[in-house]
Design an enzyme around this catalytic site. Sequence first.
Site, PDB file in Angstrom:
ATOM      1  N   ARG A 140      92.073  56.014   3.835  1.00 31.35           N
ATOM      2  CA  ARG A 140      93.273  55.597   4.574  1.00 31.35           C
ATOM      3  C   ARG A 140      94.411  54.912   3.490  1.00 31.35           C
ATOM      4  NH1 ARG A 140      91.829  59.084   8.038  1.00 31.35           N
ATOM      5  NH2 ARG A 140      89.839  58.483   9.097  1.00 31.35           N
ATOM      6  N   GLU A 169      80.331  53.826  12.831  1.00 31.56           N
ATOM      7  CA  GLU A 169      80.701  55.061  12.220  1.00 31.56           C
ATOM      8  C   GLU A 169      79.841  55.463  11.008  1.00 31.56           C
ATOM      9  OE1 GLU A 169      84.875  54.120  11.174  1.00 31.56           O
ATOM     10  OE2 GLU A 169      85.516  54.653  13.105  1.00 31.56           O
ATOM     11  N   ASP A 186      91.839  50.898  17.600  1.00 30.23           N
ATOM     12  CA  ASP A 186      91.949  50.979  16.251  1.00 30.23           C
ATOM     13  C   ASP A 186      93.297  51.146  15.803  1.00 30.23           C
ATOM     14  OD1 ASP A 186      91.283  51.500  13.686  1.00 30.23           O
ATOM     15  OD2 ASP A 186      90.312  53.510  14.040  1.00 30.23           O
ATOM     16  N   GLU A 227      97.736  54.008   8.420  1.00 26.46           N
ATOM     17  CA  GLU A 227      96.866  54.887   8.812  1.00 26.46           C
ATOM     18  C   GLU A 227      97.489  55.787  10.022  1.00 26.46           C
ATOM     19  OE1 GLU A 227      93.049  53.830   9.700  1.00 26.46           O
ATOM     20  OE2 GLU A 227      92.262  56.028  10.576  1.00 26.46           O
TER      21      GLU A 227
HETATM   22  C1  GCV Z   1      87.058  52.473   6.782  1.00 24.52           C
HETATM   23  C2  GCV Z   1      89.126  53.654  11.554  1.00 24.52           C
HETATM   24  C3  GCV Z   1      89.371  54.432  10.127  1.00 24.52           C
HETATM   25  C4  GCV Z   1      88.243  54.641   9.153  1.00 24.52           C
HETATM   26  C5  GCV Z   1      88.003  52.971   8.706  1.00 24.52           C
HETATM   27  C6  GCV Z   1      87.761  52.462  10.073  1.00 24.52           C
HETATM   28  C7  GCV Z   1      87.141  50.981   9.912  1.00 24.52           C
HETATM   29  O1  GCV Z   1      88.123  54.451  12.012  1.00 24.52           O
HETATM   30  O2  GCV Z   1      89.825  55.722  10.673  1.00 24.52           O
HETATM   31  O3  GCV Z   1      88.761  55.330   7.810  1.00 24.52           O
HETATM   32  O4  GCV Z   1      86.761  53.237   7.910  1.00 24.52           O
HETATM   33  O5  GCV Z   1      88.621  52.334  11.079  1.00 24.52           O
HETATM   34  O6  GCV Z   1      87.937  50.155  10.182  1.00 24.52           O
HETATM   35  O7  GCV Z   1      86.229  50.677   9.642  1.00 24.52           O
END
Ligand code: GCV
Length: 655
Positions: free
Chosen positions: A135, A261, A340, A368
Amino acid sequence: MSERDLCWMHKPVCVKELATFFLAPDDPISRTMIAEMPLLFSHAERIDSENDAFFLFRVVDQESLGTEGFCLSKQSKRPGYVISGQTTKALLYGMYRFYMICQSEGDLKDDVVSVPDQPIRMINHWDNVDGTIERGYAGDSIFYQDNAFRRDFPLIRSYARQLASIGVNALSINNVNVHEIETKFITDFYLPDVKMINDLFASFGIRLFLSVNFAAPMLIGDCTTADPLSAEVQTFWNETVANIYQYIPDFGGFLVKADSEGQPGPFAYQRGHDDGANMLARALAPFGGTLIWRCFVYNCKQDWRDRTQDRARASYDHFMKLDGKFDDNVILQIKLGPIDFQVREPVSPLFGGLKKTNTIIEFQITQEYTGHQIAAYYLAPTWKEALDFDTQYPGAHTVVKELIKYRAVDLTRCGIAAVSSVGMDANWTGNKLMQVNLFAYGRLCFDQELSADEMLREWIALSFSLGESNQEILHHLLMTSRETYVKYTTPFGLIFLCKPHLHYGPQVDGYEYDCWGTYHHADRDGIGFDRTIKTGTGYVAQYSDPRCKEYDSLDTCKDELLLFFHHVPYTHLMQSGKTVIQALYDSHFEGVAQLEQARIDIEKIRSELDPCVYENVRERLEREYGNAIEWRDQVNSYLYRKSGIPDEHGRTIFA
Ligand code: GCV
């Protein structure tokens, strides 16, 4: 002047007389100040007599200043100034503040006493050792290149001084998604590099943290498990941490993304997040280290057919029941909103909900979902809204900014963290104008009462040489930039209408039949995600009673969050008096119109901008404008095709 210097400290203040200070040269922060003086003050040099001193730096015994607060005042009997504080770090902050005041206001008019509002003021880098940044939209990582540390110390030093100048005091240098090589950062092979970076930041009063991989005991140790209750796992972490502190006695600690994730975590062993966090915290505790554990935990394999599931509920459902179960040196890091970093979300109900746990609020400086450093998007209004949000839980302190500042006496590890926007691009942030977000972030962490307007004015005065009317034009452009972006993308609490994974540009159904739990539920009759108690997912019930009632009712839920909490017919009358469909059409047209004005405004101030700054801003604005047209036309067409309701004003909508 190189482009790299075009931050808020690029021109020295001219002082009439010599400066002096009485600092211990064996203290790394004192050495930093000695090196900084001539960069900030054009005639400053070190002399030894207090009588000739233009500046006096005084270490004082004044408890109310804490370890980081400072006073600035004029000397009483002769020209010159006194900067005082209890530590050299406080004096460093005082020196930078004094510089900025002189630069933006001409002189120190009144005495200043400034004590930071929260103990932790942190930046999180999502940098990977291959040089990419998750990002990141301002070039490659300043720390790494080709699977190794870049070791560009002058560059990193110049970043460290920018951070210290705005009061940032903690930094994590690798992505929370910890990949194969970065998992080894805690080993002998990488620790000498980590130490070099640590020492550089430490000389600016900044403590270094590493993101760690919860499965490290298996990936880089000999363990057969990463179960936090296993003795071999605990031994692995105890030994690993002890070794880190051998290299880096002032190491800050770890930041952890677990069970999120795809990152490993304690759930794999049927353990709680308290088990996972406390196990790491206990390894760090003997050395004074801190464990920061993220609450961004949710199911990213959701079934879109199941309307009872709601990603917004996840953090609260996981962490609320663990309140009070974390060790003293654990901090839960909670994203501003429950989903998010969307352009507008309600504040996470964990703020105010959690009573017995240290908390950090997490912001995102990198854009982002807010325009990839292409769009101009001044983020301070978003952050201010969150900090000023009154959770309305019973208790002495209910506003978010108080909750991360004045916790019960034994909960002293609270603060703010934000994801970095900085990369190798010559102007640091891709879009020169977006340096303002880094600046405002630090200023706001130090002083929560500053307004978005004040911080913006200060940054403009420090960064450009614009006449008054041009300052106003730039100020207006940036002050309205957030609403502009919200208007042409996702107004009224809509979220995730963007291109999947990329998170830039429109794709209205991009996430609609997906597993990420981010739906708008538009059909032929209406739009919005029903999170109410009677007919929806019940998410509203996670808030305090008054807030729950406010969000749950169509009469009191504000327009700006309407579609986050409610599914309503297109003909529903909003508080503004418009129908939902008309308000959506209008918003998208207005967003584009605001950018048309911005394009005109940039041309007006062009003659007073450095040519390379002008070119950078113009180019970004053109791209933003093209993107906004795409958003307007795709969203409006989509809504028209679903609803069949035409625009009242007969503007072009592509049927
Ligand atoms: C670092 C979102 C972003 C991811 C990020 C995640 C997080 O989902 O798209 O790229 O990962 O947040 O905050 O862990």
